[in-house]
Design a protein around this motif. Structure first.
Motif, PDB file in Angstrom:
ATOM      1  N   CYS A 171       0.859  -1.177   0.000  1.00  0.00           N
ATOM      2  CA  CYS A 171       0.000   0.000   0.000  1.00  0.00           C
ATOM      3  C   CYS A 171       0.899   1.232   0.000  1.00  0.00           C
ATOM      4  N   PRO A 172       0.946   2.001  -1.039  1.00  0.00           N
ATOM      5  CA  PRO A 172       0.174   1.832  -2.255  1.00  0.00           C
ATOM      6  C   PRO A 172       0.704   0.670  -3.084  1.00  0.00           C
ATOM      7  N   GLN A 173      -0.149   0.163  -3.965  1.00  0.00           N
ATOM      8  CA  GLN A 173       0.232  -0.989  -4.775  1.00  0.00           C
ATOM      9  C   GLN A 173       1.240  -0.601  -5.846  1.00  0.00           C
ATOM     10  N   THR A 174       2.128  -1.536  -6.150  1.00  0.00           N
ATOM     11  CA  THR A 174       3.141  -1.300  -7.171  1.00  0.00           C
ATOM     12  C   THR A 174       2.806  -2.098  -8.426  1.00  0.00           C
ATOM     13  N   VAL A 175       3.410  -1.716  -9.532  1.00  0.00           N
ATOM     14  CA  VAL A 175       3.075  -2.272 -10.839  1.00  0.00           C
ATOM     15  C   VAL A 175       4.250  -3.069 -11.398  1.00  0.00           C
ATOM     16  N   ASP A 176       3.940  -4.234 -11.953  1.00  0.00           N
ATOM     17  CA  ASP A 176       4.899  -5.037 -12.713  1.00  0.00           C
ATOM     18  C   ASP A 176       4.435  -5.075 -14.162  1.00  0.00           C
ATOM     19  N   ILE A 177       5.367  -4.960 -15.096  1.00  0.00           N
ATOM     20  CA  ILE A 177       5.068  -5.051 -16.527  1.00  0.00           C
ATOM     21  C   ILE A 177       5.780  -6.292 -17.055  1.00  0.00           C
ATOM     22  N   GLU A 178       5.020  -7.180 -17.701  1.00  0.00           N
ATOM     23  CA  GLU A 178       5.622  -8.382 -18.282  1.00  0.00           C
ATOM     24  C   GLU A 178       5.595  -8.264 -19.796  1.00  0.00           C
ATOM     25  N   LEU A 179       6.763  -8.421 -20.400  1.00  0.00           N
ATOM     26  CA  LEU A 179       6.916  -8.329 -21.848  1.00  0.00           C
ATOM     27  C   LEU A 179       7.175  -9.717 -22.415  1.00  0.00           C
ATOM     28  N   ALA A 180       6.509 -10.043 -23.489  1.00  0.00           N
ATOM     29  CA  ALA A 180       6.745 -11.290 -24.210  1.00  0.00           C
ATOM     30  C   ALA A 180       7.257 -10.911 -25.592  1.00  0.00           C
ATOM     31  N   PHE A 181       8.427 -11.403 -25.937  1.00  0.00           N
ATOM     32  CA  PHE A 181       9.036 -11.034 -27.212  1.00  0.00           C
ATOM     33  C   PHE A 181       9.930 -12.163 -27.676  1.00  0.00           C
ATOM     34  N   ALA A 182      10.580 -11.991 -28.811  1.00  0.00           N
ATOM     35  CA  ALA A 182      11.422 -13.036 -29.387  1.00  0.00           C
ATOM     36  C   ALA A 182      12.879 -12.596 -29.415  1.00  0.00           C
ATOM     37  N   LEU A 183      13.754 -13.490 -29.007  1.00  0.00           N
ATOM     38  CA  LEU A 183      15.197 -13.277 -29.144  1.00  0.00           C
ATOM     39  C   LEU A 183      15.600 -13.775 -30.525  1.00  0.00           C
ATOM     40  N   PRO A 184      16.640 -13.189 -31.128  1.00  0.00           N
ATOM     41  CA  PRO A 184      16.970 -13.530 -32.513  1.00  0.00           C
ATOM     42  C   PRO A 184      17.542 -14.928 -32.725  1.00  0.00           C
ATOM     43  N   ASN A 185      18.149 -15.519 -31.695  1.00  0.00           N
ATOM     44  CA  ASN A 185      18.707 -16.867 -31.842  1.00  0.00           C
ATOM     45  C   ASN A 185      18.935 -17.471 -30.450  1.00  0.00           C
ATOM     46  N   PRO A 186      19.205 -18.778 -30.368  1.00  0.00           N
ATOM     47  CA  PRO A 186      19.394 -19.424 -29.067  1.00  0.00           C
ATOM     48  C   PRO A 186      20.638 -18.970 -28.307  1.00  0.00           C
ATOM     49  N   GLY A 187      21.581 -18.301 -28.964  1.00  0.00           N
ATOM     50  CA  GLY A 187      22.784 -17.820 -28.290  1.00  0.00           C
ATOM     51  C   GLY A 187      22.605 -16.458 -27.641  1.00  0.00           C
ATOM     52  N   CYS A 188      21.431 -15.904 -27.756  1.00  0.00           N
ATOM     53  CA  CYS A 188      21.139 -14.584 -27.209  1.00  0.00           C
ATOM     54  C   CYS A 188      20.395 -14.735 -25.881  1.00  0.00           C
ATOM     55  N   THR A 189      20.839 -14.009 -24.865  1.00  0.00           N
ATOM     56  CA  THR A 189      20.173 -14.028 -23.562  1.00  0.00           C
ATOM     57  C   THR A 189      19.951 -12.593 -23.086  1.00  0.00           C
ATOM     58  N   PRO A 242      11.217 -17.534 -28.273  1.00  0.00           N
ATOM     59  CA  PRO A 242      10.302 -16.734 -27.468  1.00  0.00           C
ATOM     60  C   PRO A 242      10.767 -16.660 -26.015  1.00  0.00           C
ATOM     61  N   THR A 243      10.561 -15.505 -25.396  1.00  0.00           N
ATOM     62  CA  THR A 243      10.960 -15.319 -24.007  1.00  0.00           C
ATOM     63  C   THR A 243      10.032 -14.308 -23.348  1.00  0.00           C
ATOM     64  N   LYS A 244      10.049 -14.285 -22.030  1.00  0.00           N
ATOM     65  CA  LYS A 244       9.283 -13.310 -21.256  1.00  0.00           C
ATOM     66  C   LYS A 244      10.208 -12.687 -20.231  1.00  0.00           C
ATOM     67  N   ARG A 245       9.925 -11.437 -19.899  1.00  0.00           N
ATOM     68  CA  ARG A 245      10.695 -10.768 -18.848  1.00  0.00           C
ATOM     69  C   ARG A 245       9.753  -9.828 -18.108  1.00  0.00           C
ATOM     70  N   ARG A 246       9.801  -9.890 -16.799  1.00  0.00           N
ATOM     71  CA  ARG A 246       8.989  -9.012 -15.956  1.00  0.00           C
ATOM     72  C   ARG A 246       9.890  -7.940 -15.364  1.00  0.00           C
ATOM     73  N   VAL A 247       9.424  -6.692 -15.421  1.00  0.00           N
ATOM     74  CA  VAL A 247      10.161  -5.576 -14.820  1.00  0.00           C
ATOM     75  C   VAL A 247       9.246  -4.868 -13.827  1.00  0.00           C
ATOM     76  N   HIS A 248       9.844  -4.362 -12.791  1.00  0.00           N
ATOM     77  CA  HIS A 248       9.120  -3.685 -11.730  1.00  0.00           C
ATOM     78  C   HIS A 248       9.095  -2.188 -12.034  1.00  0.00           C
ATOM     79  N   ALA A 249       7.886  -1.605 -12.143  1.00  0.00           N
ATOM     80  CA  ALA A 249       7.752  -0.176 -12.450  1.00  0.00           C
ATOM     81  C   ALA A 249       7.461   0.667 -11.213  1.00  0.00           C
ATOM     82  N   GLY A 250       7.148   0.041 -10.095  1.00  0.00           N
ATOM     83  CA  GLY A 250       6.898   0.788  -8.864  1.00  0.00           C
ATOM     84  C   GLY A 250       5.494   1.357  -8.795  1.00  0.00           C
ATOM     85  N   VAL A 251       5.329   2.390  -7.996  1.00  0.00           N
ATOM     86  CA  VAL A 251       4.033   3.048  -7.804  1.00  0.00           C
ATOM     87  C   VAL A 251       3.834   4.056  -8.933  1.00  0.00           C
TER      88      VAL A 251
END
Length: 136
Positions: free
Chosen positions: A44-62, A96-105
């Protein structure tokens, strides 16, 4: 002693309220990439997380790092994704990959979210996706 601490903590939780301009609900208003948002429960107050789903160009990319920087005055959120390319030859297969980032209040209103992607040691960061986030 434990009961006094529990009583104080419960009193604080009941008395804590978000400010009049603090968002209590968020949703994606428009996007050109797969993104989702959620409020973290329990704060309180509540914070926000944003989750992005996107594609990496190849398996050697992290993903080396991902962070969000919030400009509260201008209602802009800049998400910086730094990719690392491992050496060697890799098949050009989209991963395909996902990443969550914390955006705060967040303040109430529409926020412009810019997603910047850069590969460490190569190209400078550039906005690859831009979307609106509606915080109410």
């Amino acid at each position: 002693m434990k009961s006094i601490v529990a009583l104080l903590l419960s009193a604080l939780a009941v008395g804590a309220k978000p400010g009049p301009d603090t968002a209590t609900r968020v949703e994606i208003a428009s996007t050109d990439m797969r993104a989702s948002v959620r409020m973290r429960a329990g704060g309180c107050p509540q914070t926000v997380d944003i989750e992005l789903a996107f594609a990496l160009p190849n398996p050697g990319c992290t993903i080396e790092s991902a962070k969000a920087v919030v400009d509260r005055k201008n209602r802009r959120i800049r998400i910086a994704l730094v990719l690392e390319q491992k050496g060697g030859a890799w098949p050009q297969v989209i991963v395909p990959t996902k990443r969550r980032v914390h955006a705060g209040v967040l303040r109430k209103g529409r926020h412009i979210v810019e997603v910047h992607v850069a590969t460490r040691g190569l190209a400078p960061s550039r906005p690859t996706h831009v979307f609106l986030l509606d915080a109410r």
